[in-house]
Design an enzyme around this catalytic site. Structure first.
Site, PDB file in Angstrom:
ATOM      1  CB  SER A   1      27.979   0.177 -18.258  1.00 35.88           C
ATOM      2  OG  SER A   1      29.379  -0.038 -18.245  1.00 35.88           O
TER       3      SER A   1
ATOM      4  CG  HIS B   1      27.557  -1.626 -22.220  1.00 39.76           C
ATOM      5  ND1 HIS B   1      27.336  -1.573 -23.587  1.00 39.76           N
ATOM      6  CD2 HIS B   1      28.642  -0.836 -21.991  1.00 39.76           C
ATOM      7  CE1 HIS B   1      28.238  -0.776 -24.144  1.00 39.76           C
ATOM      8  NE2 HIS B   1      29.049  -0.328 -23.194  1.00 39.76           N
TER       9      HIS B   1
ATOM     10  CG  ASP C   1      32.052  -0.466 -21.079  1.00 40.21           C
ATOM     11  OD1 ASP C   1      31.840  -0.107 -22.249  1.00 40.21           O
ATOM     12  OD2 ASP C   1      31.293  -0.192 -20.130  1.00 40.21           O
TER      13      ASP C   1
ATOM     14  CG  MET D   1      38.025   0.161 -21.485  1.00 39.42           C
ATOM     15  SD  MET D   1      37.993   1.470 -20.261  1.00 39.42           S
ATOM     16  CE  MET D   1      36.229   1.778 -20.179  1.00 39.42           C
TER      17      MET D   1
ATOM     18  CG  HIS E   1      31.742  -0.402 -25.931  1.00 36.45           C
ATOM     19  ND1 HIS E   1      31.590   0.742 -25.163  1.00 36.45           N
ATOM     20  CD2 HIS E   1      32.369   0.001 -27.066  1.00 36.45           C
ATOM     21  CE1 HIS E   1      32.103   1.774 -25.815  1.00 36.45           C
ATOM     22  NE2 HIS E   1      32.593   1.351 -26.958  1.00 36.45           N
TER      23      HIS E   1
ATOM     24  CG  MET F   1      35.903   1.324 -25.784  1.00 34.39           C
ATOM     25  SD  MET F   1      35.362   2.043 -24.229  1.00 34.39           S
ATOM     26  CE  MET F   1      34.638   0.585 -23.472  1.00 34.39           C
TER      27      MET F   1
ATOM     28  CG  MET G   1      31.524   6.015 -27.755  1.00 37.69           C
ATOM     29  SD  MET G   1      31.006   4.929 -26.413  1.00 37.69           S
ATOM     30  CE  MET G   1      31.591   5.798 -24.955  1.00 37.69           C
TER      31      MET G   1
ATOM     32  CG  ASP H   1      28.558   3.560 -23.482  1.00 41.43           C
ATOM     33  OD1 ASP H   1      28.397   3.826 -22.274  1.00 41.43           O
ATOM     34  OD2 ASP H   1      29.436   2.774 -23.903  1.00 41.43           O
TER      35      ASP H   1
HETATM   36  C1  DX5 Z   1      32.922   4.442 -21.146  1.00 41.36           C
HETATM   37  C2  DX5 Z   1      32.119   3.180 -21.293  1.00 41.36           C
HETATM   38  C3  DX5 Z   1      30.765   3.251 -20.701  1.00 41.36           C
HETATM   39  C4  DX5 Z   1      30.711   3.554 -19.228  1.00 41.36           C
HETATM   40  C5  DX5 Z   1      29.565   4.491 -19.063  1.00 41.36           C
HETATM   41  O1  DX5 Z   1      33.979   4.448 -22.006  1.00 41.36           O
HETATM   42  O2  DX5 Z   1      31.976   2.812 -22.654  1.00 41.36           O
HETATM   43  O3  DX5 Z   1      29.987   2.093 -21.013  1.00 41.36           O
HETATM   44  O4  DX5 Z   1      30.509   2.440 -18.393  1.00 41.36           O
HETATM   45  O5  DX5 Z   1      29.529   4.923 -17.755  1.00 41.36           O
HETATM   46  P1  DX5 Z   1      28.555   6.069 -17.252  1.00 41.36           P
HETATM   47  O6  DX5 Z   1      27.151   5.629 -17.547  1.00 41.36           O
HETATM   48  O7  DX5 Z   1      28.872   6.158 -15.794  1.00 41.36           O
HETATM   49  O8  DX5 Z   1      28.919   7.322 -18.023  1.00 41.36           O
HETATM   50 ZN    ZN Z   2      30.565   1.164 -23.164  1.00 36.82          ZN
END
Ligand code: DX5
Ligand code: ZN
Length: 218
Positions: free
Chosen positions: A8, A33, A35, A37, A66, A68, A137, A175
């Site tokens: 990620s 990956h 993310d 947000m 991903h 969010m 998750m 994840d």
């Molecule tokens: C959190 C993200 C993850 C995040 C995971 O909401 O979706 O992808 O990067 O990070 P770690 O592996 O540090 O928990």
């Molecule tokens: Zn993620």
């Protein structure tokens, strides 16, 4: 099942983004990956389309996006045009799930559906045959570096057995809070795509850590 690793980028060194993308590739990652947000679906803001376009220019790996965000449908075409190879959106957004999956596929990407830790497997059951990937998750989405929630393991088992009994083989991605130990727990439960952020990007030996995860047997 072959185990795939998706580092990620949320935990990478943003000042050296191109190097970090290259590092994940040379260390043996299978995909990257990404993310997204929006500060509404989750209490954090990360990055979006311009950064994805920049990553796409240098990445030799498929981009696993991903989302969010609220209203994922409104952004899917732009994310695919900007380089997303897989788009995963959240069941909890309340969007039209079938239409959103169809839109992702019509745009030419693979479709994934994600569920938060407190969403039960049965809520996603009817979509198993429609998606390429289910993301379970294992922390509350929003931040890297949180502790793995072991209560999610049962849900992974349930989803894998639902998929097996339907004869469909979706990828099951996990994840949140994943390191070598928690990765093993999830693989034993039926996961085959492992996202890991802080554990991999903080490591001096990312290649060893990825190799350890990939060597796990489901
Ligand atoms: C959190 C993200 C993850 C995040 C995971 O909401 O979706 O992808 O990067 O990070 P770690 O592996 O540090 O928990
Ligand atoms: Zn993620």
């Amino acid at each position: 099942m072959e185990i795939k690793v998706s580092p990620s980028l949320l935990s990478c060194d943003y000042l050296h983004l191109a190097n970090e993308v290259e590092r994940a590739f040379t260390c043996g990652a299978d995909m990257l990956h990404f993310d997204v947000m929006d500060g509404v679906f989750v209490n954090n803001i990360s990055f979006g389309i311009p950064i994805l376009q920049a990553v796409k220019k240098v990445s030799k790996l498929p981009l696993d996006v991903h989302l969010m965000i609220c209203r994922p449908r409104d952004y899917i075409e732009r994310f695919v045009q900007s380089g997303a190879d897989i788009i995963t959106f959240h069941l909890e957004t309340g969007c039209n799930i079938e239409e959103t999956i169809a839109l992702i596929k019509n745009c030419g990407a693979k479709a994934g559906i994600a569920i938060k830790p407190h969403t039960p497997a049965k809520d996603v059951q009817k979509y198993i045959g429609l998606v390429d990937m289910i993301l379970v998750m294992t922390v509350e989405p929003g931040f890297g570096g949180q502790a793995f929630m072991p209560q999610c393991l049962d849900k992974i088992r349930q989803l894998r057995s639902m998929a097996d009994s339907m004869g469909v083989p979706p990828d099951i991605q996990v994840d949140g809070g994943i390191n070598a130990e928690t990765a093993k727990l999830t693989v034993d439960a039926g996961a085959n795509v492992i996202v890991s952020g802080s554990y991999l990007f903080s490591a001096d030996d990312m290649a060893d850590k990825i190799a350890m995860i990939k060597a796990l047997q489901g």
